[in-house]
Scaffold this active site. Structure first.
Site, PDB file in Angstrom:
ATOM      1  N   LYS A 223      36.232  45.297  39.716  1.00 59.77           N
ATOM      2  CA  LYS A 223      36.383  43.871  39.441  1.00 59.77           C
ATOM      3  C   LYS A 223      35.259  43.080  40.104  1.00 59.77           C
ATOM      4  O   LYS A 223      34.849  43.391  41.229  1.00 59.77           O
ATOM      5  CB  LYS A 223      37.739  43.383  39.971  1.00 59.77           C
ATOM      6  CG  LYS A 223      38.040  41.920  39.655  1.00 59.77           C
ATOM      7  CD  LYS A 223      39.406  41.542  40.203  1.00 59.77           C
ATOM      8  CE  LYS A 223      39.684  40.051  39.981  1.00 59.77           C
ATOM      9  NZ  LYS A 223      40.977  39.644  40.565  1.00 59.77           N
TER      10      LYS A 223
ATOM     11  N   LYS B  59      40.306  48.116  51.578  1.00 60.26           N
ATOM     12  CA  LYS B  59      39.360  47.375  52.410  1.00 60.26           C
ATOM     13  C   LYS B  59      39.028  48.074  53.723  1.00 60.26           C
ATOM     14  O   LYS B  59      38.116  47.649  54.438  1.00 60.26           O
ATOM     15  CB  LYS B  59      39.910  45.960  52.683  1.00 60.26           C
ATOM     16  CG  LYS B  59      39.906  45.071  51.439  1.00 60.26           C
ATOM     17  CD  LYS B  59      40.410  43.682  51.736  1.00 60.26           C
ATOM     18  CE  LYS B  59      40.336  42.805  50.494  1.00 60.26           C
ATOM     19  NZ  LYS B  59      40.802  41.425  50.757  1.00 60.26           N
TER      20      LYS B  59
ATOM     21  N   LYS C 190      33.417  38.006  44.558  1.00 55.85           N
ATOM     22  CA  LYS C 190      32.580  36.921  45.070  1.00 55.85           C
ATOM     23  C   LYS C 190      31.981  37.253  46.430  1.00 55.85           C
ATOM     24  O   LYS C 190      31.073  36.572  46.883  1.00 55.85           O
ATOM     25  CB  LYS C 190      33.386  35.622  45.149  1.00 55.85           C
ATOM     26  CG  LYS C 190      34.592  35.671  46.061  1.00 55.85           C
ATOM     27  CD  LYS C 190      35.389  34.371  45.941  1.00 55.85           C
ATOM     28  CE  LYS C 190      36.689  34.424  46.698  1.00 55.85           C
ATOM     29  NZ  LYS C 190      36.548  34.617  48.136  1.00 55.85           N
TER      30      LYS C 190
END
Length: 331
Positions: free
Chosen positions: A198, A115, A201
């Site tokens: 993956k 991240k 959202k």
């Protein structure tokens, strides 16, 4: 005498839009196990703060996640559904565990590295660095026996287990050391626009995911535009990651095996596969969407259910937190 039920803890962040990946990989399975266990299903809103959030949007998303939890079939009679931030023990235990965790083990967390690739670690919040400790606190606060986890959370669960054992060694038996609950039907759904990652959202690209609350026509459009591989044969093979992903989603949505779907679409091409998949997703998500939107029309009732859940969760959490504080000399 019946065997004592196992205690289960899990949660989802109220950031972005919950996707079919969240449904197939987590929510659907929570519903399947809810009557067998003592469940704490949390909306982990404190975790959402590790990156900047629009306060108004976050508030709306918290209710949206609550509505989806209920719409998929989670029953407050079998589950304690609540907001993490409404139980102060999460943050308090996180601080106690921060004083047990080690900088080195947090610096090795792969999700933190992933991240911060773009902005660099120096610009990341301290909360993003330490949020695996908050995740450990979430679990240990309820002395959960089982934690449903996907591959991307295994490292964090291992840290939780390490912190529980370390605390118990330093201060005496206090916390249950939780086990991962690997659900057989826990699908790993990849991005529609990039089958090598993956489905997220929080993606900035709407074409990356199918949201649970997407309108049926939007779902059809997204599936129609989903990435495919070269060739025309509908097969799940390593050299066809995009088609394999679509077949995996189809299989998890309908319960039909991938070989069965390959046989049905043999010689028919990618267009027919996408049409069939889109209709299967619409059929599955449309009633959930309808129920969730109806629940969102009554925000006061959603808030009442969440507050009731927080009261139940807080009663359980206070016991574990009180024991931990006493063991550390704060009692």
């Amino acid at each position: 005498m019946s065997e004592k039920r196992q205690r289960v803890f899990s949660g989802i962040q109220p950031s972005g839009n919950l996707t079919i990946g969240n449904y197939l990989g987590a929510l659907k399975n929570w519903v399947a196990i809810q009557e067998e266990n003592e469940n704490f299903f949390c909306i982990v809103d404190l975790h959402a703060l590790t990156v900047p959030q629009d306060p108004k949007v976050l508030s709306e998303k918290i209710r949206e996640v609550a509505a989806i939890y209920l719409a998929v079939g989670l029953d407050p009679a079998h589950c304690t559904i609540f907001r993490q931030s409404k139980v102060s023990g999460h943050a308090e235990l996180a601080w106690l565990l921060n004083c047990v965790a080690r900088f080195g083990e947090l610096s090795r967390m792969t999700q933190f590295k992933d991240k911060t690739v773009r902005g660099g670690a120096d610009s990341a919040s301290a909360g993003l660095f330490t949020y695996p400790v908050l995740m450990a606190a979430d679990i240990l606060l309820y002395n959960a026996n089982l934690v449903p986890v996907g591959d991307d959370q295994r490292q964090h669960l291992e840290l939780t287990r390490t912190l529980a054992r370390r605390f118990n060694h330093l201060y005496g038996e206090t916390f249950v050391v939780p086990e991962g609950m690997i659900l057989e039907s826990g699908a790993r759904v990849m991005g529609l626009d990039d089958p090598t990652v993956k489905m997220s959202k929080s993606s900035k690209s709407p074409g990356h995911y199918v949201a649970i609350l997407d309108d049926p026509d939007v779902i059809r459009k997204k599936i129609r535009r989903a990435k495919t591989d070269s060739g025309t044969e509908v097969t799940a093979t390593p050299d066809k990651p995009a088609i394999t992903n679509l077949l995996d989603i189809y299989s998890a949505t309908t319960g039909r095996s991938v070989p069965e779907l390959e046989s049905e679409y043999a010689g028919r091409g990618y267009g027919d596969l996408k049409k069939g998949l889109a209709e299967a997703i619409v059929e599955t998500l449309a009633p959930i969407r309808e129920r969730a939107l109806a629940l969102l029309d009554d925000p006061a009732e959603l808030d009442r259910l969440l507050d009731a859940g927080a009261e139940r969760a807080g009663a359980v959490a206070s016991e574990a937190l009180g024991t931990a504080k006493a063991k550390m000399g704060l009692g």
